[in-house]
Design a protein around this motif. Structure first.
Motif, short mmCIF file in Angstrom:
data_model
loop_
_atom_site.label_atom_id
_atom_site.label_comp_id
_atom_site.label_asym_id
_atom_site.label_seq_id
_atom_site.Cartn_x
_atom_site.Cartn_y
_atom_site.Cartn_z
N PHE A 199 0.26 -1.37 0.44
CA PHE A 199 0.33 0.27 0.04
C PHE A 199 0.71 0.93 0.34
CE2 PHE A 199 0.92 -1.37 4.30
CZ PHE A 199 0.85 -0.17 5.33
N ILE A 200 1.83 0.89 -0.26
CA ILE A 200 2.89 2.35 -0.32
C ILE A 200 3.92 2.58 -1.49
CG2 ILE A 200 5.04 3.93 1.14
CD1 ILE A 200 3.41 3.21 3.07
N LYS A 201 4.16 3.91 -2.50
CA LYS A 201 4.53 3.50 -3.34
C LYS A 201 5.89 4.85 -2.81
CE LYS A 201 0.95 5.80 -5.27
NZ LYS A 201 0.44 6.07 -6.64
N PRO A 202 7.12 4.32 -4.08
CA PRO A 202 8.22 5.61 -3.30
C PRO A 202 7.68 6.62 -4.35
CG PRO A 202 8.40 4.16 -5.16
CD PRO A 202 7.52 3.50 -4.46
N SER A 203 8.97 7.40 -3.08
CA SER A 203 8.50 9.26 -3.27
C SER A 203 8.25 9.72 -4.88
CB SER A 203 9.27 9.87 -2.57
OG SER A 203 9.45 9.89 -1.12
N GLN A 204 8.06 10.67 -5.11
CA GLN A 204 8.61 11.36 -6.82
C GLN A 204 8.37 12.65 -5.92
OE1 GLN A 204 5.00 10.60 -9.12
NE2 GLN A 204 4.47 8.83 -8.29
N ASN A 205 9.47 13.33 -6.69
CA ASN A 205 10.36 14.39 -6.66
C ASN A 205 8.83 15.72 -6.63
OD1 ASN A 205 11.92 14.06 -4.08
ND2 ASN A 205 13.76 14.76 -5.38
N LEU A 206 8.81 17.17 -6.41
CA LEU A 206 8.50 17.63 -7.00
C LEU A 206 9.02 19.40 -7.11
CD1 LEU A 206 4.31 18.00 -6.03
CD2 LEU A 206 5.55 16.98 -7.87
N ARG A 225 14.81 8.22 3.36
CA ARG A 225 16.34 9.02 2.87
C ARG A 225 16.43 10.07 3.37
NH1 ARG A 225 20.35 6.53 -0.40
NH2 ARG A 225 22.36 7.91 0.24
N SER A 226 15.25 11.16 3.01
CA SER A 226 15.65 12.54 3.14
C SER A 226 14.11 12.94 4.22
CB SER A 226 15.60 13.85 2.01
OG SER A 226 14.37 13.51 1.18
N GLU A 227 13.74 14.50 5.23
CA GLU A 227 13.39 14.13 6.02
C GLU A 227 13.12 15.63 6.38
OE1 GLU A 227 12.68 11.96 10.62
OE2 GLU A 227 14.24 11.75 9.47
N ILE A 228 12.01 16.33 7.30
CA ILE A 228 11.68 16.94 7.65
C ILE A 228 10.75 17.57 8.53
CG2 ILE A 228 9.40 17.85 6.46
CD1 ILE A 228 10.52 20.85 5.70
N VAL A 229 11.80 18.23 9.99
CA VAL A 229 11.09 17.96 11.05
C VAL A 229 10.13 19.76 11.68
CG1 VAL A 229 10.67 16.81 13.41
CG2 VAL A 229 11.89 15.74 11.15
N VAL A 230 8.92 19.77 12.12
CA VAL A 230 8.68 20.59 12.23
C VAL A 230 7.94 20.96 13.12
CG1 VAL A 230 7.38 23.42 11.33
CG2 VAL A 230 7.71 21.21 10.09
N ASP A 247 8.88 12.27 5.91
CA ASP A 247 10.25 11.25 5.30
C ASP A 247 9.71 11.16 3.58
OD1 ASP A 247 11.40 8.83 7.98
OD2 ASP A 247 10.80 11.43 7.66
N SER A 248 10.82 11.22 2.77
CA SER A 248 10.75 10.55 1.15
C SER A 248 11.62 9.79 1.22
CB SER A 248 11.25 12.18 0.96
OG SER A 248 11.31 11.87 -0.37
N THR A 249 11.12 8.67 0.38
CA THR A 249 12.52 7.47 0.00
C THR A 249 13.46 7.72 -1.15
OG1 THR A 249 11.29 6.97 -2.25
CG2 THR A 249 10.52 5.65 -0.02
N LEU A 250 13.39 9.88 -1.41
CA LEU A 250 14.58 10.40 -2.48
C LEU A 250 15.64 11.22 -1.72
CD1 LEU A 250 12.42 11.15 -5.31
CD2 LEU A 250 13.87 9.56 -4.96
N LYS A 251 16.45 11.20 -1.65
CA LYS A 251 17.71 12.68 -1.23
C LYS A 251 16.87 14.12 -1.50
CE LYS A 251 22.12 10.10 -1.36
NZ LYS A 251 23.50 10.46 -2.11
N ALA A 252 17.64 14.47 -0.23
CA ALA A 252 16.71 16.32 -0.61
C ALA A 252 15.24 16.54 -1.42
CB ALA A 252 17.62 16.85 -1.86
#
Ligand code: SME
Length: 175
Positions: A10-17, A128-133, A149-154
């Motif tokens: 049920f989980i898909k890898p990330s796609q950056n925007l 792989r990359s992350e933001i915490v607020v 969290d994202s499965t992609l860098k940056a």
């Protein structure tokens, strides 16, 4: 750390925007969130709605959720969407614990480059990359932290920081 774990069906890898694509997606997500919660005061109702709609509109959101302050120096996992989250995090430990202690947003471009267990806590090796607020209430008290969290860098940058800080203030500090 290089291991990756098989992702549940049920989980898909990330796609950056891109920046402009992010602004459009956040505007749509914010409108849907504010329309859905209206004058709601229940914090859990607000948290689950935010998780669902941000994950719906932003395709790089692999794991999204809240860690809530428990006692003096501890975070406990709150509502989230994604693979299994760590249950407890001490202030000052990992990205979440560091933000809880400092009260300042943190963006991580490559979590695998951090010291595991101290600078970063890997609940899922696919992250792989992350933001915490930080998340505060109207009285200024720290309710907890919001973690993505994202499965992609940056995957995260200034656009995510601005949009998330404004959204969380709009939702959790309004009387
Ligand atoms: N990586 C976080 C822990 C929570 S998981 O990402 C869900 C950290 O380092 O604090």
């Amino acid at each position: 750390m290089s291991a990756t774990a098989e992702m549940p069906y049920f989980i898909k890898p990330s796609q950056n925007l891109s920046g402009p694509e992010k602004r459009t997606a956040y505007a749509e997500a914010r409108a849907a969130i504010l329309a859905t919660i209206g004058d709601e005061q229940d914090e859990t109702v607000k948290m689950v709605t935010i998780n669902c709609l941000l994950k719906t509109y932003l395709p790089y959101y692999y794991w999204v959720g809240f860690y809530l302050v428990r006692g003096e120096n501890q975070l406990v996992v709150g509502p989230y969407q994604g693979t299994l989250g760590c249950l407890y995090i001490e202030f000052g430990r990992g990205v979440c614990g560091t933000v809880a202690a400092s009260g300042v947003t943190k963006i991580v471009d490559d979590a695998h480059a951090l010291k595991q267990g101290t600078e970063h806590i890997a609940c899922d090796p696919n992250s792989r990359s992350e933001i915490v607020v930080p998340v505060r209430r109207a009285d200024g008290s720290l309710m907890g932290v919001f973690d993505v969290d994202s499965t992609l860098k940056a995957s995260f940058d200034q656009v995510d920081q601005e949009e998330l800080e404004q959204l969380l203030i709009a939702v959790f500090t309004k009387a």
